[in-house]
Motif scaffolding. Structure first.
Motif, short mmCIF file in Angstrom:
data_model
loop_
_atom_site.label_atom_id
_atom_site.label_comp_id
_atom_site.label_asym_id
_atom_site.label_seq_id
_atom_site.Cartn_x
_atom_site.Cartn_y
_atom_site.Cartn_z
N VAL A 1 0.81 -1.22 0.00
CA VAL A 1 0.00 0.00 0.00
C VAL A 1 0.85 1.27 0.00
O VAL A 1 0.52 2.24 -0.70
N ALA A 2 1.91 1.32 0.79
CA ALA A 2 2.74 2.52 0.85
C ALA A 2 3.44 2.78 -0.48
O ALA A 2 3.59 3.93 -0.91
N SER A 3 3.86 1.71 -1.14
CA SER A 3 4.53 1.85 -2.44
C SER A 3 3.53 2.31 -3.51
O SER A 3 3.90 3.05 -4.43
N ILE A 4 2.28 1.88 -3.40
CA ILE A 4 1.25 2.36 -4.33
C ILE A 4 1.03 3.85 -4.13
O ILE A 4 0.86 4.60 -5.10
N ILE A 5 1.04 4.31 -2.88
CA ILE A 5 0.93 5.75 -2.61
C ILE A 5 2.06 6.50 -3.29
O ILE A 5 1.85 7.53 -3.94
N ALA A 6 3.28 5.97 -3.17
CA ALA A 6 4.44 6.64 -3.75
C ALA A 6 4.32 6.74 -5.27
O ALA A 6 4.59 7.79 -5.86
N LEU A 7 3.92 5.64 -5.92
CA LEU A 7 3.80 5.65 -7.38
C LEU A 7 2.65 6.55 -7.83
O LEU A 7 2.76 7.25 -8.84
N SER A 8 1.56 6.55 -7.07
CA SER A 8 0.43 7.43 -7.40
C SER A 8 0.83 8.89 -7.27
O SER A 8 0.47 9.73 -8.10
N SER A 9 1.57 9.20 -6.22
CA SER A 9 2.04 10.57 -6.02
C SER A 9 2.99 10.99 -7.14
O SER A 9 2.95 12.14 -7.60
N THR A 10 3.82 10.05 -7.57
CA THR A 10 4.73 10.34 -8.68
C THR A 10 3.96 10.66 -9.96
O THR A 10 4.31 11.60 -10.69
N ALA A 11 2.91 9.90 -10.22
CA ALA A 11 2.07 10.18 -11.39
C ALA A 11 1.46 11.57 -11.31
O ALA A 11 1.42 12.30 -12.31
N MET A 12 1.01 11.96 -10.12
CA MET A 12 0.44 13.29 -9.96
C MET A 12 1.50 14.38 -10.16
O MET A 12 1.23 15.43 -10.73
N GLY A 13 2.71 14.11 -9.66
CA GLY A 13 3.79 15.08 -9.80
C GLY A 13 4.14 15.35 -11.25
O GLY A 13 4.30 16.51 -11.66
N PHE A 14 4.23 14.29 -12.05
CA PHE A 14 4.54 14.48 -13.47
C PHE A 14 3.37 15.10 -14.22
O PHE A 14 3.56 15.87 -15.16
N THR A 15 2.14 14.77 -13.80
CA THR A 15 0.97 15.39 -14.42
C THR A 15 0.95 16.89 -14.14
O THR A 15 0.63 17.70 -15.02
N ALA A 16 1.32 17.26 -12.91
CA ALA A 16 1.35 18.68 -12.53
C ALA A 16 2.42 19.45 -13.29
O ALA A 16 2.33 20.69 -13.41
N GLU A 17 3.42 18.74 -13.82
CA GLU A 17 4.47 19.40 -14.60
C GLU A 17 3.95 19.87 -15.94
O GLU A 17 4.51 20.80 -16.54
N VAL A 18 2.88 19.24 -16.43
CA VAL A 18 2.41 19.57 -17.79
C VAL A 18 1.04 20.23 -17.80
O VAL A 18 0.59 20.70 -18.84
N THR A 19 0.35 20.26 -16.66
CA THR A 19 -0.97 20.88 -16.62
C THR A 19 -1.28 21.41 -15.23
O THR A 19 -0.79 20.87 -14.23
N ASP A 20 -2.08 22.45 -15.16
CA ASP A 20 -2.54 23.00 -13.89
C ASP A 20 -3.93 22.49 -13.53
O ASP A 20 -4.50 22.94 -12.53
N SER A 21 -4.46 21.58 -14.33
CA SER A 21 -5.81 21.06 -14.09
C SER A 21 -5.84 20.22 -12.82
O SER A 21 -5.20 19.17 -12.74
N LEU A 22 -6.59 20.70 -11.83
CA LEU A 22 -6.69 19.98 -10.56
C LEU A 22 -7.32 18.62 -10.76
O LEU A 22 -6.90 17.62 -10.15
N ALA A 23 -8.31 18.55 -11.64
CA ALA A 23 -9.00 17.28 -11.89
C ALA A 23 -8.06 16.25 -12.49
O ALA A 23 -8.04 15.09 -12.06
N LEU A 24 -7.27 16.66 -13.48
CA LEU A 24 -6.35 15.72 -14.12
C LEU A 24 -5.28 15.23 -13.17
O LEU A 24 -4.88 14.06 -13.19
N ILE A 25 -4.79 16.12 -12.33
CA ILE A 25 -3.76 15.74 -11.36
C ILE A 25 -4.31 14.68 -10.41
O ILE A 25 -3.67 13.65 -10.17
N CYS A 26 -5.50 14.92 -9.87
CA CYS A 26 -6.09 13.97 -8.91
C CYS A 26 -6.46 12.65 -9.59
O CYS A 26 -6.21 11.57 -9.04
N VAL A 27 -7.04 12.75 -10.78
CA VAL A 27 -7.47 11.54 -11.50
C VAL A 27 -6.27 10.67 -11.84
O VAL A 27 -6.33 9.44 -11.77
N SER A 28 -5.15 11.30 -12.20
CA SER A 28 -3.95 10.52 -12.55
C SER A 28 -3.49 9.69 -11.36
O SER A 28 -3.09 8.52 -11.52
#
Length: 331
Positions: free
Chosen positions: A84-111
């Motif tokens: 579970v903790a590793s899934i959190i880390a990978l999910s957070s990483t996906a959000m971090g890279f999504t935030a690099e290319v868009t400011d869309s709050l919805a897309l960041i959370c959905v990723s």
């Protein structure tokens, strides 16, 4: 095989007990212990009873608590997920890279939620389709998901989140309750009805008590377990949103070592590691108890490593004590 024989599996649901039995039950013991710890904390610091201090204290456990709710169902069906903790880390990483290319709050959370759901589904498929024990699967994916996170981030921290993103982990509802805490309470109510009051919960208990009997009663055991693992992954994604928002950044070490605390919350709440028993009420009480213990240790400036020792001892005790008492009784 989809029709469920409700009479066959009704017996697997917890029965209402008489008042004396309830008073001496595990949940009552946990509640009494939590009250005692609360009183001790109130004497340990004059600031503990301040509403804002109590509200801020919930940040210590709400993200873990959100994952503990679906994980309780997984353990009830005789499985476990320590990735579970590793899934959190990978999910957070996906959000971090999504935030690099868009400011869309919805897309960041959905990723984050999508990645978490995919990770949970991978665990579920490996367990149900290949019949690999869940502890083996999730030990492997724990290293896999965390390793991918390290490869993608290295020593880098991703911080390019929009300002509005901070509300999920730092915002308040009704001026004093944290958004995280309110979300947890709502989810606790939902999971209570899901496990205790629905056919889904009856299937969960039936599988935990006897998977073979549940199968011949019409329960699709493999499908049910896949749903549960996927559900855990989804809520890891939700927890990742809140944790990343609270910290304001994504790092490869995010949520490192959380597995022990989350599993302890579930087992301490009375969910048997052998499956088939446990309630959401017990898990919720244990969550508050662990939160109070953590806050109390923090009030007296106990180091984090000592807190880990205390949590480990709590986990060992709750598993070992019933066996010790049983042996004493049989002598």
């Amino acid at each position: 095989m989809e029709k469920i024989n409700s009479r066959t599996i009704e017996d697997n649901m917890p029965k209402s007990s008489s008042l004396p039995s309830w008073l001496f039950g595990w949940e009552s013991f946990l509640f009494a212990t939590a009250v005692c710890v609360f009183i001790i904390n109130s004497f340990a610091s004059p600031y503990f009873l301040d509403p804002w201090s109590l509200s801020d204290a919930t940040f210590n456990f709400t993200e873990k608590a959100i994952i503990a709710l679906p994980l309780a169902l997984v353990i009830i069906v005789r499985e476990i997920d320590i990735s579970v903790a590793s899934i959190i880390a990978l999910s957070s990483t996906a959000m971090g890279f999504t935030a690099e290319v868009t400011d869309s709050l919805a897309l960041i959370c959905v990723s984050g939620m999508i990645v978490g759901t995919i990770c949970g589904a991978i665990n579920g498929l490996l367990v149900t389709k290949l019949n690999i024990p869940s502890i083996v699967v999730t030990i492997g994916t724990m290293s896999l998901f965390r390793g991918v996170t390290y490869i993608l981030l290295g020593d880098e921290a991703l911080k390019n989140y929009p300002e509005s993103f901070s509300y999920f982990g730092q915002g308040y509802v009704f001026s004093v309750f944290s958004f995280e805490f309110i979300t947890f309470l709502m989810l606790a109510v939902i999971f209570y009805f899901l496990l205790q009051k629905s056919n889904f919960g009856r299937r969960t208990y039936a599988i935990g008590n006897n998977p073979t009997a549940a199968y011949y009663s019409g329960v699709n055991v493999a499908k049910h377990k896949l749903i549960l693992f996927t559900l855990v992954g989804f809520f890891c994604g939700v927890a990742a949103i809140m944790l990343t928002s609270r910290l304001g950044s994504t790092r490869p070490t995010i949520a490192l070592g959380w597995e022990l605390s989350i599993i302890t919350m579930v087992v301490l709440g009375g969910v048997s590691i052998l499956g088939g028993s446990g309630t959401i009420v017990g898990v919720v009480i244990s969550i508050f108890l662990m939160g109070l213990v953590t806050v109390g240790l923090g009030l007296i400036n106990v180091p984090g490593i000592v807190m880990s020792i205390v949590i480990g001892l709590m986990l060992i005790s709750v598993i070992a004590l019933p066996k010790i008492f049983k042996r004493i009784k049989n002598k």
